[in-house]
Design an enzyme around this catalytic site. Structure first.
Site, mmCIF file in Angstrom:
data_model
loop_
_atom_site.group_PDB
_atom_site.id
_atom_site.type_symbol
_atom_site.label_atom_id
_atom_site.label_comp_id
_atom_site.label_asym_id
_atom_site.label_seq_id
_atom_site.Cartn_x
_atom_site.Cartn_y
_atom_site.Cartn_z
ATOM 1 N N LYS A 32 -16.819 -27.596 -26.239
ATOM 2 C CA LYS A 32 -17.191 -28.722 -25.691
ATOM 3 C C LYS A 32 -17.975 -28.915 -24.463
ATOM 4 O O LYS A 32 -17.883 -27.850 -23.590
ATOM 5 C CB LYS A 32 -16.004 -29.731 -25.596
ATOM 6 C CG LYS A 32 -15.660 -30.162 -27.173
ATOM 7 C CD LYS A 32 -14.674 -31.382 -27.348
ATOM 8 C CE LYS A 32 -14.322 -31.774 -28.887
ATOM 9 N NZ LYS A 32 -13.426 -32.668 -28.660
ATOM 10 N N ARG A 67 -7.908 -26.922 -32.872
ATOM 11 C CA ARG A 67 -9.178 -26.846 -33.644
ATOM 12 C C ARG A 67 -10.299 -26.592 -32.732
ATOM 13 O O ARG A 67 -10.707 -26.429 -31.821
ATOM 14 C CB ARG A 67 -9.106 -28.626 -33.818
ATOM 15 C CG ARG A 67 -10.257 -28.982 -34.711
ATOM 16 C CD ARG A 67 -10.659 -30.496 -34.872
ATOM 17 N NE ARG A 67 -11.646 -30.931 -35.662
ATOM 18 C CZ ARG A 67 -13.071 -30.903 -35.438
ATOM 19 N NH1 ARG A 67 -13.307 -30.712 -34.026
ATOM 20 N NH2 ARG A 67 -13.599 -31.443 -36.265
#
Length: 367
Positions: free
Chosen positions: A306, A341
Site C-alpha cells: 500500500k 491479506r
C-alpha cells in the site's frame, strides 16, 4: 458510539509458561494473559481515555489493573479485558492458533498493485492455485478495485468477473474462498458458487441489502473501517483520534451485524489501512493494532504494497514494496493479528515461519 476508556495490550510476548485463567486468585504472580486465546500473551495494558485536545494514556501491569479502582469504568474495562483474552472462533473452518494468510486475487483491470495482470478468468484461477501452493489459507477474490479515486463497477460486470473464478477455484481447491465485494447480489451469487467468506470494505453499509443477504448466507464476514467512498475517501479524512475512532466504528458495525442476525462468532474486523486515512493515520493504526482485540473478534490486516509503504520508503512502484509489506505483516502478527491479506504469499509465509520460530525459541510444534 464512543467509549470513554479503551485497553491496549502491551508487553506482548510468546508465552512459554502454562496458561492462566482470567479469574485465578494468584493475580500478583501472573506473568500474562493469552492474547485472543492465542500463543501470544500480554503482561501490561495501556489505558486510553478520550480527553481534549489529546487522548490520555497510562500503562499498568496486569496485577495493578485487577486490583485498581476503575470507578464508573469498571464494567466497561472488565468487558474489554475479557474480550482481549478469550479464544476466537474458527473462521470458515480455519483455526486461529497460528497466523493465516489470505492471498489476493484481483480480477480487475485497474488494481493499484497488479492492474490487469489477472483480469481474465484463466489467469485469475491459475494465480489463485499458485497462491495456494505457496501457502495461502484463504483466497480473496475481488472484481472491483477500491483503490483511492476508483470508480464503481456495475453489478453485472462484477458478476462476470468474479463468479466464474469462484466456481473454477471451488472445483479445484479446498482452500477457503473469500469474495471481496460491496454488493448484495455479488454476495448472494458468490455464496451459491461456493464462497466461504464475504469481505466488504464498506462494512456492509454500501448496499442497503448487504447485511440481510450476508445473514441469509450464514457465511463468516469481514467488516472493514473506511471513511468515505473510494472515489473521495483520501481527499480530506478527519478524526478526533484515528485509533479510537476506528475502534468505535467497528464496534458499532459489530453490533449492527449481530442485530441483523449474524452471530459475533462469524465476524472478522479489519481496521482498513489506506481507506480514508493519510500516512499519519495509517502508522497510528498500525501502532494501535493490539487495541482492536478488545472488539472480541479475529483481526485481519491488509497493508500489502500500500501507499503507506511507498510514502515511508520513497517507493513509487507498488510491486517494489514487498519488503515493506513483509514488515507490516510481521508487525501485525506480533500484535496478535490472526489473518494477513497479502499479494506476496510465498515471501510472507517464509517471514512468518522465521518470526514464529525466533519468538518461540524452538522450531518444533509450530504447525
Amino acid at each position: 458510539m464512543k467509549r470513554s476508556v479503551y485497553l491496549q495490550p502491551s508487553a506482548i510476548f510468546w508465552d512459554r509458561s502454562s496458561r492462566h485463567a482470567i479469574d485465578e486468585a494468584d493475580v500478583p504472580e501472573w506473568k500474562g494473559l493469552p492474547l485472543a486465546g492465542g500463543r501470544l500473551s500480554f503482561a501490561a495494558l495501556d489505558v486510553l481515555t478520550r480527553s481534549s485536545p489529546e487522548t490520555k494514556r497510562r500503562t499498568v501491569i496486569l496485577g495493578d489493573a485487577f486490583s485498581g479502582d476503575w470507578g464508573r469504568e469498571a464494567l466497561s474495562a472488565a468487558d474489554i479485558l475479557q474480550a482481549l483474552s478469550e479464544p476466537r472462533a474458527r473462521v470458515a473452518g480455519l483455526s486461529l492458533d497460528r497466523p493465516r494468510i489470505m492471498g489476493i486475487v484481483n480480477v480487475t483491470p485497474d488494481s493499484f498493485s497488479d492492474g490487469g495482470q489477472f483480469a481474465g478468468t484463466e489467469d485469475a484461477v491459475a494465480h489463485g492455485l499458485r497462491l495456494v501452493e505457496e501457502g495461502a489459507d484463504i483466497l480473496d477474490i475481488g472484481g472491483e478495485s477500491t483503490r483511492p479515486q476508483s470508480d464503481t463497477v456495475a453489478v453485472d460486470e462484477e458478476l462476470r468477473r468474479v463468479i466464474p473464478v469462484v466456481e473454477r477455484l471451488r472445483a479445484k481447491t479446498d482452500a477457503v474462498i473469500s469474495v471481496d465485494t460491496r454488493k448484495s447480489e455479488v454476495m448472494r451469487r458468490a455464496a451459491a458458487a461456493g464462497a466461504d467468506i464475504l469481505n466488504d470494505v464498506s462494512a456492509f453499509t454500501y448496499d442497503p441489502e448487504a447485511l440481510e443477504v450476508a445473514a441469509e448466507t450464514g457465511l463468516p464476514i469481514v467488516i472493514m473501517h473506511a471513511q468515505g467512498d473510494p472515489k473521495t475517501m483520501n481527499d480530506n479524512p478527519k478524526y478526533d483520534d484515528v485509533v479510537l475512532d476506528v475502534f468505535d466504528y467497528l464496534e458499532g458495525r459489530i453490533q449492527a451485524c449481530v442485530a441483523a442476525g449474524i452471530p459475533k462468532a462469524k465476524l472478522v474486523a479489519d481496521p482498513g489501512i489506506g481507506f480514508g486515512k493519510h500516512l499519519h493515520h495509517n502508522v497510528a493504526v498500525m501502532a494501535g493494532l493490539s487495541l482492536y482485540h478488545g472488539l472480541g473478534v479475529p483481526l485481519l490486516l491488509g497493508a500489502s504494497r500500500k501507499k503507506m509503504i511507498g510514502q515511508l520508503c520513497n517507493v513509487e512502484d507498488a510491486k517494489d514494496r514487498v519488503p515493506g509489506s513483509l514488515a507490516c505483516a510481521i508487525a501485525g502478527i506480533a500484535a496478535g493479528v490472526q489473518i494477513v491479506r497479502v499479494h506476496d504469499v510465498k515471501e510472507t509465509k517464509q517471514a512468518i515461519e522465521v518470526w514464529r520460530a525466533c519468538a518461540a525459541g524452538t522450531e518444533k510444534g509450530l504447525d
